[in-house]
Design a protein around this motif. Sequence first.
Motif, PDB file in Angstrom:
ATOM      1  N   THR A   1       4.081  -4.886  -2.597  1.00 44.61           N
ATOM      2  CA  THR A   1       2.948  -5.758  -2.275  1.00 44.61           C
ATOM      3  C   THR A   1       1.961  -5.790  -3.426  1.00 44.61           C
ATOM      4  O   THR A   1       1.469  -6.855  -3.814  1.00 44.61           O
ATOM      5  CB  THR A   1       2.242  -5.263  -0.998  1.00 44.61           C
ATOM      6  OG1 THR A   1       3.196  -5.165   0.060  1.00 44.61           O
ATOM      7  CG2 THR A   1       1.124  -6.196  -0.590  1.00 44.61           C
ATOM      8  N   ILE A   2       1.695  -4.631  -3.993  1.00 45.16           N
ATOM      9  CA  ILE A   2       0.768  -4.558  -5.122  1.00 45.16           C
ATOM     10  C   ILE A   2       1.334  -5.306  -6.320  1.00 45.16           C
ATOM     11  O   ILE A   2       0.622  -6.079  -6.982  1.00 45.16           O
ATOM     12  CB  ILE A   2       0.467  -3.084  -5.484  1.00 45.16           C
ATOM     13  CG1 ILE A   2      -0.286  -2.407  -4.339  1.00 45.16           C
ATOM     14  CG2 ILE A   2      -0.336  -3.005  -6.774  1.00 45.16           C
ATOM     15  CD1 ILE A   2      -0.412  -0.899  -4.479  1.00 45.16           C
TER      16      ILE A   2
ATOM     17  N   THR B   1      -2.155   0.771   4.190  1.00 46.85           N
ATOM     18  CA  THR B   1      -1.964   1.036   2.769  1.00 46.85           C
ATOM     19  C   THR B   1      -0.931   0.054   2.234  1.00 46.85           C
ATOM     20  O   THR B   1       0.046  -0.275   2.917  1.00 46.85           O
ATOM     21  CB  THR B   1      -1.491   2.484   2.531  1.00 46.85           C
ATOM     22  OG1 THR B   1      -0.284   2.693   3.253  1.00 46.85           O
ATOM     23  CG2 THR B   1      -2.541   3.480   2.969  1.00 46.85           C
ATOM     24  N   LYS B   2      -1.180  -0.401   1.033  1.00 53.54           N
ATOM     25  CA  LYS B   2      -0.266  -1.361   0.416  1.00 53.54           C
ATOM     26  C   LYS B   2       0.863  -0.596  -0.265  1.00 53.54           C
ATOM     27  O   LYS B   2       0.633   0.428  -0.905  1.00 53.54           O
ATOM     28  CB  LYS B   2      -1.008  -2.204  -0.620  1.00 53.54           C
ATOM     29  CG  LYS B   2      -2.078  -3.072  -0.022  1.00 53.54           C
ATOM     30  CD  LYS B   2      -2.761  -3.876  -1.100  1.00 53.54           C
ATOM     31  CE  LYS B   2      -3.837  -4.753  -0.500  1.00 53.54           C
ATOM     32  NZ  LYS B   2      -4.502  -5.565  -1.507  1.00 53.54           N
TER      33      LYS B   2
ATOM     34  N   GLU C   1       0.936  -9.007  -5.819  1.00 58.95           N
ATOM     35  CA  GLU C   1      -0.451  -9.435  -6.048  1.00 58.95           C
ATOM     36  C   GLU C   1      -0.774  -9.453  -7.532  1.00 58.95           C
ATOM     37  O   GLU C   1      -1.471 -10.352  -8.012  1.00 58.95           O
ATOM     38  CB  GLU C   1      -1.417  -8.501  -5.312  1.00 58.95           C
ATOM     39  CG  GLU C   1      -1.496  -8.756  -3.829  1.00 58.95           C
ATOM     40  CD  GLU C   1      -2.584  -7.927  -3.163  1.00 58.95           C
ATOM     41  OE1 GLU C   1      -3.724  -7.914  -3.678  1.00 58.95           O
ATOM     42  OE2 GLU C   1      -2.281  -7.298  -2.126  1.00 58.95           O
TER      43      GLU C   1
END
Length: 75
Positions: free
Chosen positions: A12-13, A7-8, A16
């Motif tokens: 991290t999200i 799972t991110k 991105e």
Amino acid sequence: MTKMPRTKNIKTIEAEISQTEEQLQRLKERCDKASQKLDALYELKKHREQEELLKAIDKSTRTKAEILAFLESHA
């Protein structure tokens, strides 16, 4: 036994998202530049066509009325 996908996390999200926004901005800039270039080329083509028509009219032995009548009959 199958492995579960990682799972991110929020960082991290967010990274991105930021990277994707930057990519999108660069693509928009490229698109805008290409669009401006295309508009300029259309304008140049129109100008050249007008010059060509004026030269043809200048060389013609027809009167203005004859030229206009011809153009209107073929419109």
